[in-house]
Design a protein around this motif. Structure first.
Motif, PDB file in Angstrom:
ATOM      1  N   PRO A  71       0.818  -1.229   0.000  1.00 19.28           N
ATOM      2  CA  PRO A  71       0.000   0.000   0.000  1.00 19.28           C
ATOM      3  C   PRO A  71       0.843   1.266   0.000  1.00 19.28           C
ATOM      4  N   LEU A  72       1.944   1.251   0.747  1.00 20.11           N
ATOM      5  CA  LEU A  72       2.834   2.413   0.781  1.00 20.11           C
ATOM      6  C   LEU A  72       3.382   2.703  -0.610  1.00 20.11           C
ATOM      7  N   TRP A  73       3.793   1.660  -1.314  1.00 20.05           N
ATOM      8  CA  TRP A  73       4.323   1.799  -2.663  1.00 20.05           C
ATOM      9  C   TRP A  73       3.272   2.371  -3.621  1.00 20.05           C
ATOM     10  N   LEU A  74       2.070   1.822  -3.569  1.00 24.53           N
ATOM     11  CA  LEU A  74       1.020   2.272  -4.481  1.00 24.53           C
ATOM     12  C   LEU A  74       0.616   3.721  -4.211  1.00 24.53           C
ATOM     13  N   VAL A  75       0.467   4.076  -2.940  1.00 24.49           N
ATOM     14  CA  VAL A  75       0.085   5.449  -2.593  1.00 24.49           C
ATOM     15  C   VAL A  75       1.182   6.426  -2.990  1.00 24.49           C
ATOM     16  N   THR A  76       2.427   6.084  -2.665  1.00 27.57           N
ATOM     17  CA  THR A  76       3.542   6.978  -2.970  1.00 27.57           C
ATOM     18  C   THR A  76       3.718   7.152  -4.477  1.00 27.57           C
ATOM     19  N   TRP A  77       3.468   6.101  -5.237  1.00 29.05           N
ATOM     20  CA  TRP A  77       3.682   6.144  -6.683  1.00 29.05           C
ATOM     21  C   TRP A  77       2.534   6.842  -7.410  1.00 29.05           C
ATOM     22  N   TYR A  78       1.294   6.537  -7.012  1.00 28.44           N
ATOM     23  CA  TYR A  78       0.149   7.016  -7.770  1.00 28.44           C
ATOM     24  C   TYR A  78      -0.543   8.239  -7.166  1.00 28.44           C
ATOM     25  N   ILE A  79      -0.533   8.381  -5.854  1.00 31.16           N
ATOM     26  CA  ILE A  79      -1.145   9.566  -5.229  1.00 31.16           C
ATOM     27  C   ILE A  79      -0.166  10.132  -4.183  1.00 31.16           C
ATOM     28  N   PRO A  80       0.958  10.673  -4.654  1.00 30.04           N
ATOM     29  CA  PRO A  80       2.019  11.115  -3.741  1.00 30.04           C
ATOM     30  C   PRO A  80       1.579  12.196  -2.766  1.00 30.04           C
ATOM     31  N   GLU A  81       0.511  12.931  -3.104  1.00 26.15           N
ATOM     32  CA  GLU A  81       0.068  13.978  -2.176  1.00 26.15           C
ATOM     33  C   GLU A  81      -0.451  13.393  -0.870  1.00 26.15           C
ATOM     34  N   PHE A  82      -0.780  12.097  -0.862  1.00 26.95           N
ATOM     35  CA  PHE A  82      -1.238  11.437   0.361  1.00 26.95           C
ATOM     36  C   PHE A  82      -0.165  10.519   0.950  1.00 26.95           C
ATOM     37  N   SER A  83       1.022  10.550   0.378  1.00 24.52           N
ATOM     38  CA  SER A  83       2.094   9.686   0.871  1.00 24.52           C
ATOM     39  C   SER A  83       2.626  10.173   2.216  1.00 24.52           C
ATOM     40  N   LEU A  84       3.168   9.215   2.971  1.00 25.45           N
ATOM     41  CA  LEU A  84       3.788   9.565   4.256  1.00 25.45           C
ATOM     42  C   LEU A  84       5.110  10.285   4.056  1.00 25.45           C
ATOM     43  N   PHE A  85       5.660  10.220   2.862  1.00 28.30           N
ATOM     44  CA  PHE A  85       7.006  10.715   2.637  1.00 28.30           C
ATOM     45  C   PHE A  85       7.011  11.989   1.805  1.00 28.30           C
ATOM     46  N   ARG A  86       7.930  12.842   2.155  1.00 25.12           N
ATOM     47  CA  ARG A  86       8.160  14.025   1.324  1.00 25.12           C
ATOM     48  C   ARG A  86       8.853  13.591   0.029  1.00 25.12           C
ATOM     49  N   GLU A  87       8.846  14.504  -0.916  1.00 27.16           N
ATOM     50  CA  GLU A  87       9.476  14.193  -2.204  1.00 27.16           C
ATOM     51  C   GLU A  87      10.964  13.910  -2.034  1.00 27.16           C
ATOM     52  N   GLN A  88      11.585  14.546  -1.016  1.00 24.30           N
ATOM     53  CA  GLN A  88      13.022  14.351  -0.823  1.00 24.30           C
ATOM     54  C   GLN A  88      13.379  12.903  -0.533  1.00 24.30           C
ATOM     55  N   PHE A  89      12.405  12.161   0.000  1.00 24.52           N
ATOM     56  CA  PHE A  89      12.668  10.752   0.323  1.00 24.52           C
ATOM     57  C   PHE A  89      13.189  10.000  -0.888  1.00 24.52           C
ATOM     58  N   TRP A  90      12.649  10.309  -2.051  1.00 25.17           N
ATOM     59  CA  TRP A  90      13.001   9.549  -3.235  1.00 25.17           C
ATOM     60  C   TRP A  90      14.267  10.074  -3.914  1.00 25.17           C
ATOM     61  N   VAL A  91      14.892  11.091  -3.344  1.00 26.84           N
ATOM     62  CA  VAL A  91      16.134  11.597  -3.933  1.00 26.84           C
ATOM     63  C   VAL A  91      17.278  10.627  -3.679  1.00 26.84           C
TER      64      VAL A  91
END
Length: 403
Positions: A37-57
């Motif tokens: 679920p974390l992967w799907l939310v972060t990938w498809y609806i990042p505005e609801f992700s637990l992580f800031r964009e910097q996480f994926w840097v």
């Protein structure tokens, strides 16, 4: 099995640290339940992700997802199983108490450091991952070497190979070499296929014969050795890509046919009334199906990548879920066939495999729908395990024995 523990010492140890299956099965299943679920939310609806964009840097998502499902989820289950089984095989005490807590903490620290929104060096989670795998391998080696049980010596060697491959994956991340990463993920999938070939070949026909009161089919030595050799070849080919495409296609097709023939000899049609048996047979069947489909689609890169999920979910996750459900009951002295009702979970995993790997190829215009359906089935399956098995794994054996 002989009592190889001092009950007075074991009783002082919290139940969760009394044998390897307890923390690693629970940790691996919880990771599986949460990470998809974390992967799907972060990938498809990042505005609801637990992580800031910097996480994926620092940790690229296309690296994090397969790495954590292979080295986080699958290897937690593998190590929990091996740390438990080696005690039965060798009658030597396995890891427990504070060494087990430390080893599990290394596994957990690697997972948390990869999630931390901090600019930490990549070698730090790599160090904890290597400690986790290395300590498990050393424990297996010690138990097996002490009784000279050479038929099982391959397991600690395989774990050390996995540790090296994992370090290579961290190197690929540091270099942003995602071609190498993709080769590594394929290699680790076939590493798990090799492990399932060895362990599944032992336990699936044995469990089937014992429960159904049948005669266990004797293994065909040439068939067994050929399958092991072919799976090793697939591991090497996935990482190095040295064989011509036509040769790889032949290896995939031959391995698929041999696995299918082996599976048929185990009489899977007789297991349909017993979920803890048919779930194992169903999961194993996805292995030859995947191999055959990969051989057919050897020149279609998109289909090939999609179809790898058929093995990853259908076989790898299916075997993991069925085995942890069974082992957790057996090693806590419960009746294996009167445990929690996991039938829905066992059905959800093959559905997840089909939704993830097959449906996007047949109806690509609904690809996102299939991914969410697959993720929902996956989360349901491992969520059911966590729900039912937390009290089983965190409480002492009901017969009062160690373990």
């Amino acid at each position: 099995m002989l009592n190889i523990d001092d009950p007075k010492e074991v009783e002082k140890t919290p139940a969760i640290w009394r044998l390897g299956f307890r923390p690693f099965f629970l940790g691996g299943a919880a990771l599986a339940m949460l990470y998809i679920p974390l992967w799907l939310v972060t990938w498809y609806i990042p505005e609801f992700s637990l992580f800031r964009e910097q996480f994926w840097v620092r940790v690229v998502p296309l690296w994090w997802h397969p790495h954590e499902l292979l080295f986080g989820f699958a290897l937690a289950i593998v190590c929990g199983f091996l740390l438990t089984s080696v005690q039965t095989w060798t009658n030597q005490p396995s890891m427990k108490g504070w060494p087990l807590a430390f080893t599990f903490s290394c596994w957990l620290m690697a997972r948390l450091l990869l999630l931390a929104p901090l600019d930490l060096p990549i070698w730090l989670p790599a160090l904890f991952d290597t400690l986790f795998l290395g300590l498990t391998a050393v424990t297996l080696w010690r138990c097996i070497y002490k009784v000279k049980q050479w038929n099982n010596i391959g397991f600690p060697i395989m774990l050390m190979v996995a540790a090296v491959i994992n370090l290579l994956s961290y190197y690929a991340l540091s270099q942003r070499d995602f071609t190498l990463s993709h080769h590594i993920w394929q290699g680790m999938l076939w590493w798990l296929g090799l492990l399932i070939t060895i362990v599944g070949g032992r336990v699936i026909p044995f469990f089937t014969a014992m429960r159904l009161k049948l005669t266990k089919p004797n293994p065909i030595i040439l068939l067994e050795r050929s399958l092991i050799a072919l799976m090793i070849l697939l591991v090497a080919q996935a990482i190095t890509k040295q064989l011509p495409m036509a040769v790889e296609q032949g290896v995939l097709a031959l391995a698929g046919l041999l696995h299918l023939g082996r599976w048929i000899r185990w009489l899977p049609h007789k297991t349909l009334k017993e979920p803890l048996l048919w779930s194992l047979h169903c999961a194993y069947l996805f292995l030859p199906i995947t191999l055959g489909l990969l051989a057919w689609n050897i020149d279609n890169e998109n289909a090939y990548r999609q179809l790898l999920h058929l093995f990853a979910i259908g076989t790898m996750a299916g075997i993991c879920l069925s085995m942890i459900s069974r082992v957790s009951l057996g090693h806590t002295s419960r009746n294996i066939y009167l445990g929690p009702k996991m039938t829905l979970a066992f059905i959800a995993i093959p559905l997840a495999a089909i939704f993830r790997a097959i449906m996007p190829l047949l109806l690509p215009e609904y690809a996102q729908v299939w991914l969410w359906l697959a993720g929902s089935c996956w989360t349901l399956a491992f969520g059911m395990f966590v729900w039912w098995y937390v009290p089983i794994l965190t409480q002492p054996r009901i017969d009062g024995r160690p373990g």
